[in-house]
Enzyme design. Sequence first.
Site, mmCIF file in Angstrom:
data_model
loop_
_atom_site.group_PDB
_atom_site.id
_atom_site.type_symbol
_atom_site.label_atom_id
_atom_site.label_comp_id
_atom_site.label_asym_id
_atom_site.label_seq_id
_atom_site.Cartn_x
_atom_site.Cartn_y
_atom_site.Cartn_z
ATOM 1 N N ARG A 37 49.107 109.501 75.541
ATOM 2 C CA ARG A 37 49.350 108.501 74.490
ATOM 3 C C ARG A 37 49.950 107.239 75.102
ATOM 4 O O ARG A 37 49.582 106.120 74.726
ATOM 5 C CB ARG A 37 50.261 109.095 73.408
ATOM 6 C CG ARG A 37 50.239 108.346 72.093
ATOM 7 C CD ARG A 37 51.388 107.355 71.939
ATOM 8 N NE ARG A 37 52.632 107.979 72.298
ATOM 9 C CZ ARG A 37 53.529 107.428 73.097
ATOM 10 N NH1 ARG A 37 53.340 106.218 73.596
ATOM 11 N NH2 ARG A 37 54.629 108.074 73.439
ATOM 12 N N PHE A 74 52.393 96.488 81.623
ATOM 13 C CA PHE A 74 53.288 95.557 80.924
ATOM 14 C C PHE A 74 54.638 95.589 81.633
ATOM 15 O O PHE A 74 55.342 96.602 81.587
ATOM 16 C CB PHE A 74 53.418 96.049 79.475
ATOM 17 C CG PHE A 74 54.371 95.316 78.575
ATOM 18 C CD1 PHE A 74 53.937 94.229 77.814
ATOM 19 C CD2 PHE A 74 55.689 95.745 78.435
ATOM 20 C CE1 PHE A 74 54.805 93.583 76.935
ATOM 21 C CE2 PHE A 74 56.565 95.103 77.561
ATOM 22 C CZ PHE A 74 56.120 94.021 76.811
ATOM 23 N N GLY A 75 54.974 94.528 82.327
ATOM 24 C CA GLY A 75 56.205 94.522 83.120
ATOM 25 C C GLY A 75 57.309 93.699 82.472
ATOM 26 O O GLY A 75 57.336 92.470 82.620
ATOM 27 N N TRP A 102 60.061 100.866 86.313
ATOM 28 C CA TRP A 102 59.631 101.837 85.309
ATOM 29 C C TRP A 102 58.384 101.360 84.569
ATOM 30 O O TRP A 102 58.311 101.458 83.342
ATOM 31 C CB TRP A 102 60.750 102.124 84.286
ATOM 32 C CG TRP A 102 61.985 102.683 84.885
ATOM 33 C CD1 TRP A 102 63.175 102.034 85.038
ATOM 34 C CD2 TRP A 102 62.170 104.002 85.421
ATOM 35 N NE1 TRP A 102 64.095 102.870 85.634
ATOM 36 C CE2 TRP A 102 63.495 104.086 85.880
ATOM 37 C CE3 TRP A 102 61.335 105.119 85.561
ATOM 38 C CZ2 TRP A 102 64.006 105.230 86.470
ATOM 39 C CZ3 TRP A 102 61.848 106.261 86.144
ATOM 40 C CH2 TRP A 102 63.169 106.308 86.585
ATOM 41 N N ILE A 103 57.414 100.839 85.295
ATOM 42 C CA ILE A 103 56.258 100.242 84.641
ATOM 43 C C ILE A 103 55.083 101.231 84.592
ATOM 44 O O ILE A 103 54.502 101.587 85.627
ATOM 45 C CB ILE A 103 55.847 98.923 85.347
ATOM 46 C CG1 ILE A 103 57.069 97.993 85.449
ATOM 47 C CG2 ILE A 103 54.685 98.260 84.611
ATOM 48 C CD1 ILE A 103 57.791 97.702 84.135
ATOM 49 N N ARG A 150 55.731 100.609 69.446
ATOM 50 C CA ARG A 150 56.665 101.530 68.777
ATOM 51 C C ARG A 150 56.038 102.155 67.540
ATOM 52 O O ARG A 150 56.344 103.302 67.186
ATOM 53 C CB ARG A 150 57.936 100.762 68.390
ATOM 54 C CG ARG A 150 58.770 100.374 69.578
ATOM 55 C CD ARG A 150 59.791 99.309 69.230
ATOM 56 N NE ARG A 150 60.598 98.986 70.397
ATOM 57 C CZ ARG A 150 61.461 97.973 70.440
ATOM 58 N NH1 ARG A 150 61.635 97.191 69.398
ATOM 59 N NH2 ARG A 150 62.169 97.756 71.527
ATOM 60 N N GLU A 159 60.834 101.891 75.100
ATOM 61 C CA GLU A 159 60.484 101.136 73.881
ATOM 62 C C GLU A 159 61.667 101.024 72.930
ATOM 63 O O GLU A 159 61.514 101.106 71.716
ATOM 64 C CB GLU A 159 59.321 101.814 73.150
ATOM 65 C CG GLU A 159 58.137 102.069 74.028
ATOM 66 C CD GLU A 159 57.104 100.969 73.979
ATOM 67 O OE1 GLU A 159 57.309 100.000 73.218
ATOM 68 O OE2 GLU A 159 56.115 101.072 74.713
HETATM 69 C C1 LIG Z 1 58.511 106.936 82.064
HETATM 70 C C2 LIG Z 1 58.922 105.553 81.642
HETATM 71 C C3 LIG Z 1 57.948 104.596 81.413
HETATM 72 C C4 LIG Z 1 58.322 103.277 81.082
HETATM 73 N N1 LIG Z 1 57.342 102.318 80.924
HETATM 74 C C5 LIG Z 1 57.708 101.005 80.804
HETATM 75 C C6 LIG Z 1 56.709 99.977 80.822
HETATM 76 O O1 LIG Z 1 55.499 100.252 80.877
HETATM 77 N N2 LIG Z 1 57.120 98.681 80.799
HETATM 78 C C7 LIG Z 1 58.434 98.336 80.723
HETATM 79 O O2 LIG Z 1 58.731 97.136 80.710
HETATM 80 N N3 LIG Z 1 59.402 99.295 80.693
HETATM 81 C C8 LIG Z 1 59.067 100.614 80.736
HETATM 82 N N4 LIG Z 1 60.045 101.596 80.738
HETATM 83 C C9 LIG Z 1 61.445 101.201 80.743
HETATM 84 C C10 LIG Z 1 62.183 101.471 79.434
HETATM 85 O O3 LIG Z 1 61.728 100.618 78.421
HETATM 86 C C11 LIG Z 1 63.696 101.328 79.713
HETATM 87 O O4 LIG Z 1 64.070 102.445 80.498
HETATM 88 C C12 LIG Z 1 64.530 101.238 78.437
HETATM 89 O O5 LIG Z 1 64.379 99.986 77.831
HETATM 90 C C13 LIG Z 1 66.027 101.484 78.699
HETATM 91 O O6 LIG Z 1 66.470 100.684 79.735
HETATM 92 P P1 LIG Z 1 67.324 101.326 80.937
HETATM 93 O O7 LIG Z 1 66.603 102.517 81.444
HETATM 94 O O8 LIG Z 1 67.634 100.233 81.885
HETATM 95 O O9 LIG Z 1 68.649 101.849 80.251
HETATM 96 P P2 LIG Z 1 69.965 100.992 79.909
HETATM 97 O O10 LIG Z 1 69.585 99.776 79.138
HETATM 98 O O11 LIG Z 1 70.777 100.836 81.131
HETATM 99 O O12 LIG Z 1 70.697 102.002 78.909
HETATM 100 C C14 LIG Z 1 71.391 103.175 79.372
HETATM 101 C C15 LIG Z 1 72.085 103.796 78.150
HETATM 102 O O13 LIG Z 1 73.002 102.846 77.590
HETATM 103 C C16 LIG Z 1 72.728 102.681 76.222
HETATM 104 N N5 LIG Z 1 73.001 101.307 75.813
HETATM 105 C C17 LIG Z 1 72.549 100.147 76.362
HETATM 106 N N6 LIG Z 1 73.001 99.092 75.670
HETATM 107 C C18 LIG Z 1 73.764 99.596 74.658
HETATM 108 C C19 LIG Z 1 74.503 99.017 73.579
HETATM 109 N N7 LIG Z 1 74.549 97.682 73.392
HETATM 110 N N8 LIG Z 1 75.160 99.852 72.756
HETATM 111 C C20 LIG Z 1 75.115 101.197 72.906
HETATM 112 N N9 LIG Z 1 74.441 101.799 73.893
HETATM 113 C C21 LIG Z 1 73.770 101.008 74.744
HETATM 114 C C22 LIG Z 1 71.238 103.009 76.068
HETATM 115 O O14 LIG Z 1 70.920 103.367 74.728
HETATM 116 C C23 LIG Z 1 71.094 104.152 77.046
HETATM 117 O O15 LIG Z 1 71.504 105.358 76.431
HETATM 118 C C24 LIG Z 1 59.695 102.938 80.965
HETATM 119 C C25 LIG Z 1 60.669 103.938 81.156
HETATM 120 C C26 LIG Z 1 60.300 105.220 81.480
HETATM 121 C C27 LIG Z 1 61.368 106.257 81.688
#
Ligand SMILES: Cc1cc2nc3c(=O)[nH]c(=O)nc-3n(C[C@H](O)[C@H](O)[C@H](O)COP(=O)(O)OP(=O)(O)OC[C@H]3O[C@@H](n4cnc5c(N)ncnc54)[C@H](O)[C@@H]3O)c2cc1C
Length: 385
Positions: free
Chosen positions: A91, A130-131, A163-164, A244, A364
């Site tokens: 998906r 999508f980066g 994580w793209i 989403r 997402e």
């Molecule tokens: C397998 C996989 C595929 C992905 N594919 C893509 C993709 O194609 N393109 C892309 O651009 N990204 C992609 N991502 C990235 C994904 O969108 C991010 O991992 C996500 O946005 C969370 O960012 P982070 O991992 O840096 O966590 P962080 O932002 O560091 O967050 C860590 C924790 O802190 C919490 N947190 C952060 N801010 C707050 C706040 N203000 N208040 C309370 N809690 C908070 C979060 O909820 C989380 O629990 C992918 C990730 C994975 C694992």
Amino acid sequence: MSPTDYYDLERDLSSEERLTRDTVRKFVQNEFLPVIREHFRAGTFPAALIPKLGELGLLGANLSGFGLPGINNVAYGLVMQELDRGDSGLRSFASVQGALVMYPILTFGSDAQKQRWLPPLAAGSAVGCFGLTEPDHGSDPEGMKTKAVRDGDTFILNGSKMWITNGSIADVALVWAKLDGVIRGFLIAKGTPGFSAHDIKSKLSMRASITSELVLEDVRVPGENLLPKAEGLKAPLQCLTQARFGIAWGAVGAAMACFEAALSYTCERKQFGRPIASFQLTQAKLADMLTEITKAQLLAFRLGRLKDAGVMRHTQVSLAKRNNVRMALEVARTARGMLGANGISDEYPVMRHLCNLETVETYEGTYEIHTLILGKDLTGLDAMT
Ligand SMILES: Cc1cc2nc3c(=O)[nH]c(=O)nc-3n(C[C@H](O)[C@H](O)[C@H](O)COP(=O)(O)OP(=O)(O)OC[C@H]3O[C@@H](n4cnc5c(N)ncnc54)[C@H](O)[C@@H]3O)c2cc1C
């Protein structure tokens, strides 16, 4: 009546919506499920199936123009549900290609960009990624460091994305970068000097999906690769709303797969001389799982009808993504326990879905971020800034 259509939603689906769902279900059953276990073990995506996804019209299925299928959003949601019933990685592939690459090209792109990329992306003869996320900026993409600088009629990009999905197999990367402090979208073709993608091999979740780091070192792209109509963070966020929406449906599919596995297993597995499904504690679990799945199905269905009516709000998508993914995660965890030791084996789909759903809860927009989006909508107070 099907145990996973307890409130007879079938009755409210058009014949086209049913046909679309059944076609995808058959494809997943016959062509995807027989190979998923080996791919999940190996950490590979079944790329041989990409053209088949195109042939079935599943890439950008709810988009119109340029020969795209333009199915309605309930039918599209059912496509996402059925793909995720197979695996969230499958998906994710279709979500990224359609909602995060084709949608922005269609919505924010020039005619030349649409002509160049939409037909091959729809056919599955080209792959997109999508980066947006960076190593130090996930939940707060506004803080991104990736930069574009104008140089005559070209742009030079520097930075990295983390994580793209589909990164290393993409023919075109949509990279979001700051140009004069404003977030803009750039289309970067595979092989552009200075651009490289490196797979993340450490994943214990979404193993049958490619996830990469993108590195941009003085990447020079022609001026016509800038998406002309995307300016500011609201453009990538608009794409994320589309993706989403698909996740809200997809999570239901993953939960249905886990529930079905738990139901059939507990009816067959005997302990203390009788099926474990005959014990009241097991029946309570099944009743709770079915209730939560049914509520999530109704939410997704209503969201689809609102989207088709053109009145869906992004906060409603947040509510559905937040609820349905958490629901699926809990259903998968409960199902895992109900299968006992077999629950941790990949002979059954449950542990694979459970591991995948940990990613779906994070990407997402995490559960917490969607909570804050709803909090802001309700109170008018933004807890994120
Ligand atoms: C397998 C996989 C595929 C992905 N594919 C893509 C993709 O194609 N393109 C892309 O651009 N990204 C992609 N991502 C990235 C994904 O969108 C991010 O991992 C996500 O946005 C969370 O960012 P982070 O991992 O840096 O966590 P962080 O932002 O560091 O967050 C860590 C924790 O802190 C919490 N947190 C952060 N801010 C707050 C706040 N203000 N208040 C309370 N809690 C908070 C979060 O909820 C989380 O629990 C992918 C990730 C994975 C694992």
